[in-house]
Design a protein around this motif. Structure first.
Motif, mmCIF file in Angstrom:
data_model
loop_
_atom_site.group_PDB
_atom_site.id
_atom_site.type_symbol
_atom_site.label_atom_id
_atom_site.label_comp_id
_atom_site.label_asym_id
_atom_site.label_seq_id
_atom_site.Cartn_x
_atom_site.Cartn_y
_atom_site.Cartn_z
ATOM 1 N N ILE A 72 8.510 29.991 -7.087
ATOM 2 C CA ILE A 72 9.809 30.595 -7.444
ATOM 3 C C ILE A 72 10.615 30.641 -6.154
ATOM 4 O O ILE A 72 10.110 30.996 -5.095
ATOM 5 C CB ILE A 72 9.661 31.965 -8.132
ATOM 6 C CG1 ILE A 72 8.707 32.887 -7.374
ATOM 7 C CG2 ILE A 72 9.190 31.767 -9.563
ATOM 8 C CD1 ILE A 72 8.733 34.310 -7.896
ATOM 9 N N SER A 109 9.927 19.910 -5.500
ATOM 10 C CA SER A 109 8.832 20.669 -6.143
ATOM 11 C C SER A 109 9.043 20.725 -7.653
ATOM 12 O O SER A 109 8.100 20.567 -8.440
ATOM 13 C CB SER A 109 8.790 22.117 -5.652
ATOM 14 O OG SER A 109 8.405 22.184 -4.327
ATOM 15 N N ASP A 164 12.653 34.175 -6.683
ATOM 16 C CA ASP A 164 11.880 35.189 -5.976
ATOM 17 C C ASP A 164 12.886 36.076 -5.238
ATOM 18 O O ASP A 164 13.386 35.695 -4.194
ATOM 19 C CB ASP A 164 10.968 34.429 -4.989
ATOM 20 C CG ASP A 164 10.090 35.329 -4.161
ATOM 21 O OD1 ASP A 164 10.141 36.550 -4.333
ATOM 22 O OD2 ASP A 164 9.331 34.778 -3.324
ATOM 23 N N GLY A 217 4.743 23.715 -2.138
ATOM 24 C CA GLY A 217 4.854 22.952 -0.900
ATOM 25 C C GLY A 217 3.777 23.418 0.063
ATOM 26 O O GLY A 217 3.279 24.549 -0.051
ATOM 27 N N ILE A 242 3.513 26.970 1.797
ATOM 28 C CA ILE A 242 3.113 28.240 1.177
ATOM 29 C C ILE A 242 1.700 28.174 0.603
ATOM 30 O O ILE A 242 1.349 28.867 -0.328
ATOM 31 C CB ILE A 242 4.149 28.696 0.116
ATOM 32 C CG1 ILE A 242 4.428 27.614 -0.922
ATOM 33 C CG2 ILE A 242 5.462 29.081 0.794
ATOM 34 C CD1 ILE A 242 5.333 28.079 -2.064
ATOM 35 N N TRP A 257 6.230 17.620 2.881
ATOM 36 C CA TRP A 257 7.651 17.900 3.094
ATOM 37 C C TRP A 257 8.483 16.649 2.916
ATOM 38 O O TRP A 257 8.069 15.561 3.282
ATOM 39 C CB TRP A 257 7.857 18.425 4.517
ATOM 40 C CG TRP A 257 7.516 19.849 4.592
ATOM 41 C CD1 TRP A 257 6.273 20.378 4.750
ATOM 42 C CD2 TRP A 257 8.410 20.932 4.455
ATOM 43 N NE1 TRP A 257 6.340 21.740 4.726
ATOM 44 C CE2 TRP A 257 7.643 22.107 4.556
ATOM 45 C CE3 TRP A 257 9.787 21.040 4.263
ATOM 46 C CZ2 TRP A 257 8.217 23.365 4.456
ATOM 47 C CZ3 TRP A 257 10.356 22.297 4.175
ATOM 48 C CH2 TRP A 257 9.568 23.438 4.266
ATOM 49 N N ILE A 258 9.665 16.855 2.404
ATOM 50 C CA ILE A 258 10.645 15.780 2.352
ATOM 51 C C ILE A 258 11.405 15.806 3.668
ATOM 52 O O ILE A 258 11.969 16.840 4.044
ATOM 53 C CB ILE A 258 11.678 16.026 1.224
ATOM 54 C CG1 ILE A 258 10.993 16.098 -0.118
ATOM 55 C CG2 ILE A 258 12.781 14.998 1.250
ATOM 56 C CD1 ILE A 258 10.769 14.765 -0.728
HETATM 57 N N1 MSP Z 1 9.801 32.247 -2.608
HETATM 58 C C1 MSP Z 1 8.783 31.504 -1.983
HETATM 59 C C2 MSP Z 1 7.778 30.978 -2.987
HETATM 60 C C3 MSP Z 1 7.120 32.018 -3.843
HETATM 61 S S1 MSP Z 1 6.045 31.325 -5.004
HETATM 62 C C4 MSP Z 1 5.241 32.623 -5.668
HETATM 63 C C5 MSP Z 1 9.394 30.332 -1.217
HETATM 64 N N2 MSP Z 1 10.602 29.940 -1.614
HETATM 65 S S2 MSP Z 1 11.486 28.795 -0.928
HETATM 66 O O1 MSP Z 1 12.709 28.790 -1.658
HETATM 67 O O2 MSP Z 1 11.581 28.999 0.475
HETATM 68 O O3 MSP Z 1 10.754 27.437 -1.068
HETATM 69 C C6 MSP Z 1 9.962 27.107 -2.131
HETATM 70 C C7 MSP Z 1 9.436 25.713 -2.093
HETATM 71 O O4 MSP Z 1 10.455 24.739 -1.902
HETATM 72 C C8 MSP Z 1 8.441 25.340 -0.996
HETATM 73 O O5 MSP Z 1 7.174 25.774 -1.155
HETATM 74 C C9 MSP Z 1 8.395 23.883 -1.224
HETATM 75 O O6 MSP Z 1 7.647 23.683 -2.404
HETATM 76 C C10 MSP Z 1 9.844 23.556 -1.475
HETATM 77 N N3 MSP Z 1 10.465 23.055 -0.265
HETATM 78 C C11 MSP Z 1 11.407 23.648 0.505
HETATM 79 N N4 MSP Z 1 11.783 22.759 1.473
HETATM 80 C C12 MSP Z 1 11.072 21.616 1.347
HETATM 81 C C13 MSP Z 1 11.158 20.326 1.902
HETATM 82 N N5 MSP Z 1 11.977 19.997 2.893
HETATM 83 N N6 MSP Z 1 10.376 19.363 1.345
HETATM 84 C C14 MSP Z 1 9.613 19.590 0.235
HETATM 85 N N7 MSP Z 1 9.558 20.775 -0.303
HETATM 86 C C15 MSP Z 1 10.029 21.895 0.388
HETATM 87 O O7 MSP Z 1 8.757 29.808 -0.344
#
Ligand code: MSP
Length: 513
Positions: free
Chosen positions: A11, A25, A50, A262, A265, A293-294
């Motif tokens: 989330i 994701s 979240d 990702g 986390i 990661w992208i």
């Molecule tokens: N809120 C938490 C997740 C809680 S799950 C119970 C969080 N949120 S986030 O918005 O920061 O990012 C969530 C997800 O976005 C990462 O885990 C990842 O899956 C994806 N990504 C964010 N930046 C990314 C890249 N540059 N490349 C690929 N995925 C990455 O963490």
């Protein structure tokens, strides 16, 4: 056999506008959800936002808004992104919803009852941006700023009263669990990472904060708010109407089949989450899959580098199927992968326009011109024809297995190969020379190639749903027949119905575009 399947995305923090990483994701999870549906599963696919914690509170303050109002606005942009990405999520959860409060309260109560929570004082490093605690050996100084070696985010020193979760007590049990469930964490490289981290020893985890108020209060002590990760992880249960463990949703879908996340986390999902669940006496999810990661032109996307790729802009220019296909075809799911506009264009032109798209267009216009626009009947298959058709049918168990292991890259490679083979078959068989000479043979070739187009389209459907649906509808396959079962069936194409019209599937991208 259990025909239910529960898949989740992380989330997302509604702290800024969604970017390509978030889109990635979600698209990955959507592809699995769609595949399991066409395989015949009853799928629950969850995503959401979240919304608690210090990061969001600070961001709201920066924007001079009440946190809830701030979240309402940005959460909406994530919700609309689900439409833009063509996701098939059945639910969108927000951690500010009452159903989630109930569920987090119950988890807290269970952890108290199991004797896993005690009150003490936390002093150590905290990154607001990661909402994570770091040990001294995970910190380095960069340009005079203390940062996490793991994420590169700035950390600050925190000292406050805090409730702790006895994570240390779960170290052995977690290692045991990983040993017994070798595919609980995938890919293997991530599993090894987690095992090394747990083997190093686990410290008890601070699970409440007192220096800000934006969160779910600790039931017995309202001075504290529950640590945002304990809050956030519980969303996977809240969506199933937990704590009502007799609820149909909970019964059908817990434990989750896979949490797609990702790699950033992983620790939260593969260490903290299972420990919380073990302590709460709840079953553990079957899998946590941590993708890479992208990167944008080989570099991490960041505002300062100015290399942030905006998914919405790309979709407006090139189309959503195109973006989905590109991300899955060109980025290796388990590893970091660089994407660039140049590669995206090449991929659209070579794979989508020239290979799959061109095959469909050529075959359909040939049938229109030479066969009254109907797929010809035939019974005279030669070995080359049946070999081609059976190659897909025989590979179905392998393809299902690849999806079940989240091996999307191998899956798409296999399917694209079918498409190359089909193109080659059509070229080599030269049906255009047979109209007068051997119409019977021409009919068989056309029948065979349409069969291949049908099967390839079904297999590509989870990845490029819009284009494949158009193709399948053109050959009169209705939406309810877009299924793996349809690949196995004989004679599903109606030879008496005319083909529908098909517009250009994928426009070629000019290089100066
Ligand atoms: N809120 C938490 C997740 C809680 S799950 C119970 C969080 N949120 S986030 O918005 O920061 O990012 C969530 C997800 O976005 C990462 O885990 C990842 O899956 C994806 N990504 C964010 N930046 C990314 C890249 N540059 N490349 C690929 N995925 C990455 O963490």
């Amino acid at each position: 056999m259990n025909k239910n399947f529960y898949i989740t995305t992380p989330i997302y923090y509604p702290s800024g506008k969604p970017h390509m990483g978030h889109a990635y994701s979600s698209i990955v999870a959507d592809i699995f959800a769609r595949f399991k549906r066409i395989e015949g599963f009853n799928v629950l696919f969850l995503t959401g936002t979240d919304e608690h914690g210090q990061k969001i509170q600070k961001e709201a303050e920066k924007n001079k808004k009440e946190p809830k109002i701030f979240c309402d606005e940005i959460s909406e942009t994530f919700r609309s992104l689900t439409k833009i990405l063509n996701l098939t999520n059945n639910d969108f959860i927000r951690t500010t919803e009452p159903r989630h409060f109930k569920s987090v309260n119950e988890i807290w109560k269970r952890l108290v009852n199991s004797g896993d929570i005690y009150l003490d004082k936390y002093s150590g490093w905290y990154s607001v941006s990661d909402e994570a605690y770091y040990d001294e050996d995970e910190i380095e100084e960069k340009d005079g700023i203390k940062t996490s070696k793991i994420s590169g985010s700035a950390v600050e020193w925190v000292e406050e009263e805090s409730y702790f979760f006895k994570l240390s007590a779960w170290q052995k049990k977690l290692l045991n669990y990983f040993e017994k469930n070798k595919e609980f964490i995938l890919p293997q490289s991530r599993r090894n990472e987690v095992i090394r981290f747990v083997e190093k020893g686990l410290k008890d985890l601070s699970i409440s904060r007192t220096s800000f108020s934006w969160g779910i209060p600790v039931p017995e002590n309202k001075k504290h708010v529950i640590y945002v990760w304990l809050d956030a992880l519980t969303n996977y249960l809240s969506a199933l109407n937990f704590p009502d463990t007799n609820d149909k949703k909970y019964k059908s879908f817990w434990p989750a089949d896979v949490h797609i996340i990702g790699k950033d986390i992983l620790r939260f999902h593969a260490v903290y989450w299972p420990a919380f669940l073990l302590a709460a006496k709840l079953p553990l999810p079957k899998r946590v899959f941590g993708h890479g990661w992208i990167l944008s032109d080989e570099k991490k996307m960041s505002k300062s580098l100015g290399n942030i790729l905006d998914p919405i802009e790309i979709i407006q220019n090139y189309g959503i199927d195109q973006l989905r296909y590109y991300l899955i075809k060109e980025v290796s799911l388990g590893n970091d992968g660089s994407i660039s506009m140049e590669n995206l264009k090449n991929c659209i032109n070579n794979d989508l326009a020239n290979n799959y798209g061109n095959l469909c267009q050529r075959v359909f216009s040939f049938i229109k011109k030479n066969c009254n626009n109907k797929v010809p009947k035939t019974n005279n298959f030669k070995e080359t024809d049946t070999k081609l058709i059976n190659n897909i049918k025989d590979n179905i168990p392998k393809l299902i297995d690849l999806i079940n292991k989240q091996n999307l890259n191998e899956y798409i490679k296999t399917v694209v190969n079918f498409s190359f083979e089909a193109n080659k078959y059509f070229n080599d068989s030269e049906p255009w020379l047979l109209k007068q000479k051997n119409p019977e043979r021409m009919n068989t070739i056309l029948n065979t190639i349409v069969e291949q187009i049908k099967n390839i389209s079904i297999l590509l459907n989870p990845i490029i749903p819009i284009a494949t649906r158009k193709v399948l509808n053109t050959i009169n396959i209705s939406d309810k027949d877009i299924s793996i079962e349809t690949i196995r069936k004989e004679n599903i194409i109606d030879n008496n119905k005319e083909l529908k019209n098909l517009d250009i599937l994928f426009k070629k991208i000019e290089n100066d575009n």
